[in-house]
Design a protein around this motif. Structure first.
Motif, PDB file in Angstrom:
ATOM      1  N   MET A   1     -16.181  79.284 -37.824  1.00  0.00           N
ATOM      2  CA  MET A   1     -15.445  78.026 -37.837  1.00  0.00           C
ATOM      3  C   MET A   1     -14.166  78.204 -38.642  1.00  0.00           C
ATOM      4  N   SER A   2     -13.098  77.735 -38.079  1.00  0.00           N
ATOM      5  CA  SER A   2     -11.803  77.815 -38.725  1.00  0.00           C
ATOM      6  C   SER A   2     -11.795  77.037 -40.036  1.00  0.00           C
ATOM      7  N   ARG A   3     -11.045  77.554 -41.016  1.00  0.00           N
ATOM      8  CA  ARG A   3     -10.948  76.876 -42.307  1.00  0.00           C
ATOM      9  C   ARG A   3      -9.769  75.915 -42.375  1.00  0.00           C
ATOM     10  N   MET A   4      -8.961  75.874 -41.310  1.00  0.00           N
ATOM     11  CA  MET A   4      -7.843  74.929 -41.220  1.00  0.00           C
ATOM     12  C   MET A   4      -7.801  74.396 -39.800  1.00  0.00           C
ATOM     13  N   PRO A   5      -7.127  73.268 -39.609  1.00  0.00           N
ATOM     14  CA  PRO A   5      -7.066  72.701 -38.259  1.00  0.00           C
ATOM     15  C   PRO A   5      -6.318  73.614 -37.287  1.00  0.00           C
ATOM     16  N   MET A   6      -6.776  73.602 -36.047  1.00  0.00           N
ATOM     17  CA  MET A   6      -6.070  74.250 -34.948  1.00  0.00           C
ATOM     18  C   MET A   6      -5.227  73.163 -34.298  1.00  0.00           C
ATOM     19  N   LEU A   7      -3.918  73.286 -34.424  1.00  0.00           N
ATOM     20  CA  LEU A   7      -3.014  72.248 -33.948  1.00  0.00           C
ATOM     21  C   LEU A   7      -2.504  72.569 -32.550  1.00  0.00           C
ATOM     22  N   GLY A   8      -2.261  71.538 -31.798  1.00  0.00           N
ATOM     23  CA  GLY A   8      -1.651  71.675 -30.484  1.00  0.00           C
ATOM     24  C   GLY A   8      -0.320  70.947 -30.485  1.00  0.00           C
ATOM     25  N   PRO A   9       0.379  70.954 -29.368  1.00  0.00           N
ATOM     26  CA  PRO A   9       1.654  70.251 -29.294  1.00  0.00           C
ATOM     27  C   PRO A   9       1.521  68.763 -29.626  1.00  0.00           C
ATOM     28  N   GLU A  10       0.342  68.205 -29.368  1.00  0.00           N
ATOM     29  CA  GLU A  10       0.112  66.783 -29.617  1.00  0.00           C
ATOM     30  C   GLU A  10      -0.070  66.464 -31.101  1.00  0.00           C
ATOM     31  N   THR A  11      -0.508  67.445 -31.894  1.00  0.00           N
ATOM     32  CA  THR A  11      -0.853  67.180 -33.294  1.00  0.00           C
ATOM     33  C   THR A  11       0.030  67.910 -34.302  1.00  0.00           C
ATOM     34  N   ALA A  12       0.833  68.839 -33.852  1.00  0.00           N
ATOM     35  CA  ALA A  12       1.691  69.611 -34.758  1.00  0.00           C
ATOM     36  C   ALA A  12       2.902  68.780 -35.189  1.00  0.00           C
ATOM     37  N   CYS A  13       3.548  69.243 -36.239  1.00  0.00           N
ATOM     38  CA  CYS A  13       4.760  68.582 -36.730  1.00  0.00           C
ATOM     39  C   CYS A  13       5.881  68.729 -35.699  1.00  0.00           C
ATOM     40  N   GLU A  14       6.944  67.998 -35.894  1.00  0.00           N
ATOM     41  CA  GLU A  14       8.046  68.017 -34.921  1.00  0.00           C
ATOM     42  C   GLU A  14       8.708  69.378 -34.825  1.00  0.00           C
ATOM     43  N   GLN A  15       8.597  70.196 -35.858  1.00  0.00           N
ATOM     44  CA  GLN A  15       9.139  71.555 -35.801  1.00  0.00           C
ATOM     45  C   GLN A  15       8.251  72.472 -34.961  1.00  0.00           C
ATOM     46  N   GLY A  16       6.942  72.315 -35.080  1.00  0.00           N
ATOM     47  CA  GLY A  16       6.014  73.217 -34.403  1.00  0.00           C
ATOM     48  C   GLY A  16       5.612  72.797 -33.004  1.00  0.00           C
ATOM     49  N   ALA A  17       5.627  71.499 -32.724  1.00  0.00           N
ATOM     50  CA  ALA A  17       5.128  70.996 -31.438  1.00  0.00           C
ATOM     51  C   ALA A  17       5.832  71.607 -30.224  1.00  0.00           C
ATOM     52  N   PRO A  18       7.170  71.636 -30.194  1.00  0.00           N
ATOM     53  CA  PRO A  18       7.811  72.215 -29.010  1.00  0.00           C
ATOM     54  C   PRO A  18       7.530  73.713 -28.869  1.00  0.00           C
ATOM     55  N   THR A  19       7.383  74.390 -29.993  1.00  0.00           N
ATOM     56  CA  THR A  19       7.076  75.821 -29.958  1.00  0.00           C
ATOM     57  C   THR A  19       5.696  76.046 -29.368  1.00  0.00           C
ATOM     58  N   LEU A  20       4.731  75.248 -29.793  1.00  0.00           N
ATOM     59  CA  LEU A  20       3.373  75.385 -29.260  1.00  0.00           C
ATOM     60  C   LEU A  20       3.343  75.076 -27.768  1.00  0.00           C
ATOM     61  N   GLU A  21       4.086  74.080 -27.343  1.00  0.00           N
ATOM     62  CA  GLU A  21       4.147  73.748 -25.918  1.00  0.00           C
ATOM     63  C   GLU A  21       4.737  74.917 -25.125  1.00  0.00           C
ATOM     64  N   HIS A  22       5.772  75.525 -25.658  1.00  0.00           N
ATOM     65  CA  HIS A  22       6.400  76.689 -25.000  1.00  0.00           C
ATOM     66  C   HIS A  22       5.405  77.849 -24.906  1.00  0.00           C
ATOM     67  N   ILE A  23       4.679  78.121 -25.985  1.00  0.00           N
ATOM     68  CA  ILE A  23       3.686  79.205 -25.977  1.00  0.00           C
ATOM     69  C   ILE A  23       2.612  78.921 -24.936  1.00  0.00           C
ATOM     70  N   ARG A  24       2.127  77.686 -24.903  1.00  0.00           N
ATOM     71  CA  ARG A  24       1.080  77.314 -23.948  1.00  0.00           C
ATOM     72  C   ARG A  24       1.565  77.516 -22.507  1.00  0.00           C
ATOM     73  N   LYS A  25       2.792  77.108 -22.227  1.00  0.00           N
ATOM     74  CA  LYS A  25       3.345  77.285 -20.874  1.00  0.00           C
ATOM     75  C   LYS A  25       3.550  78.764 -20.549  1.00  0.00           C
ATOM     76  N   GLN A  26       4.035  79.514 -21.518  1.00  0.00           N
ATOM     77  CA  GLN A  26       4.329  80.934 -21.301  1.00  0.00           C
ATOM     78  C   GLN A  26       3.056  81.743 -21.082  1.00  0.00           C
ATOM     79  N   LEU A  27       2.012  81.483 -21.871  1.00  0.00           N
ATOM     80  CA  LEU A  27       0.789  82.275 -21.821  1.00  0.00           C
ATOM     81  C   LEU A  27      -0.320  81.640 -20.984  1.00  0.00           C
ATOM     82  N   GLY A  28      -0.163  80.376 -20.642  1.00  0.00           N
ATOM     83  CA  GLY A  28      -1.215  79.678 -19.925  1.00  0.00           C
ATOM     84  C   GLY A  28      -2.368  79.261 -20.833  1.00  0.00           C
ATOM     85  N   MET A  29      -2.205  79.460 -22.110  1.00  0.00           N
ATOM     86  CA  MET A  29      -3.185  79.076 -23.131  1.00  0.00           C
ATOM     87  C   MET A  29      -2.470  79.044 -24.468  1.00  0.00           C
ATOM     88  N   LEU A  30      -3.109  78.527 -25.468  1.00  0.00           N
ATOM     89  CA  LEU A  30      -2.544  78.515 -26.816  1.00  0.00           C
ATOM     90  C   LEU A  30      -3.478  79.307 -27.724  1.00  0.00           C
TER      91      LEU A  30
END
Length: 180
Positions: A1-30
């Motif tokens: 079990m992770s010791r910190m939250p696993m964030l997605g584009p929906e829950t990440a800060c405004e700096q990280g959210a677009p990056t996570l969305e880009h990674i998810r689109k690029q890799l087909g997963m996060l």
């Protein structure tokens, strides 16, 4: 079990959210590494910028970079990164036996072995290499630009290993064991 939250584009800060969305689109997963690193959006973006610059200007092949990643991850005890980089190494043309050897700091080609020896020396000595180690790497055909690049790969891989060792995200790749 992770010791910190696993964030997605929906829950990440405004700096990280677009990056996570880009990674998810690029890799087909996060991958969970990025989801964990997104707990600090600037760290996520800085990591990706550093990795992008190193990859774009690399003097090493993708296979050599993955071999360094495997050796460093195993030395740092990062089960997540050994698993992830074994998969990435396969995509870069490194077979399972060569990936396992790389985890142990071993390679079949002399220049690749010199590269792994240097990388592990940098890691173990924290960059405080004696002149004979530096000269041995140069004698094996590794020029100064390549030595700095190898050191950079050791650094960025150690960083990702430490983040994963801290957060302990669930491994979302086929699991590969660490080698003692």
């Amino acid at each position: 079990m992770s010791r910190m939250p696993m964030l997605g584009p929906e829950t990440a800060c405004e700096q990280g959210a677009p990056t996570l969305e880009h990674i998810r689109k690029q890799l087909g997963m996060l991958p969970n590494f990025f989801a964990g690193l997104a707990n600090h959006g600037a760290s996520l973006n800085a990591y990706l910028a550093f990795e992008d610059q190193l990859s774009t200007g690399s003097r090493l092949t993708a296979a050599q970079r993955e071999m360094i990643s495997l050796a460093v991850a195993n030395a740092n005890g990062c089960h997540y990164c050994v698993s992830g980089h074994t998969l990435s190494a396969r995509h870069a043309g490194v077979d399972a036996a060569a990936a396992k050897r790389a985890q142990q700091g071993q390679a079949q080609e002399a220049k690749d072995q010199a590269m792994l020896d240097f990388a592990l020396d940098v890691l173990e000595q924290r960059g405080h290499l004696p002149d004979d180690s530096l000269n041995a790497a140069r004698q094996m055909g590794l020029d100064d630009a390549t030595l700095v690049e190898i050191t950079s790969w050791v650094g960025i891989n150690s960083y990702s290993n430490w983040i994963n060792n801290l957060i302990r995200p669930k491994i979302d790749f086929p699991e590969v064991p660490l080698i003692d």
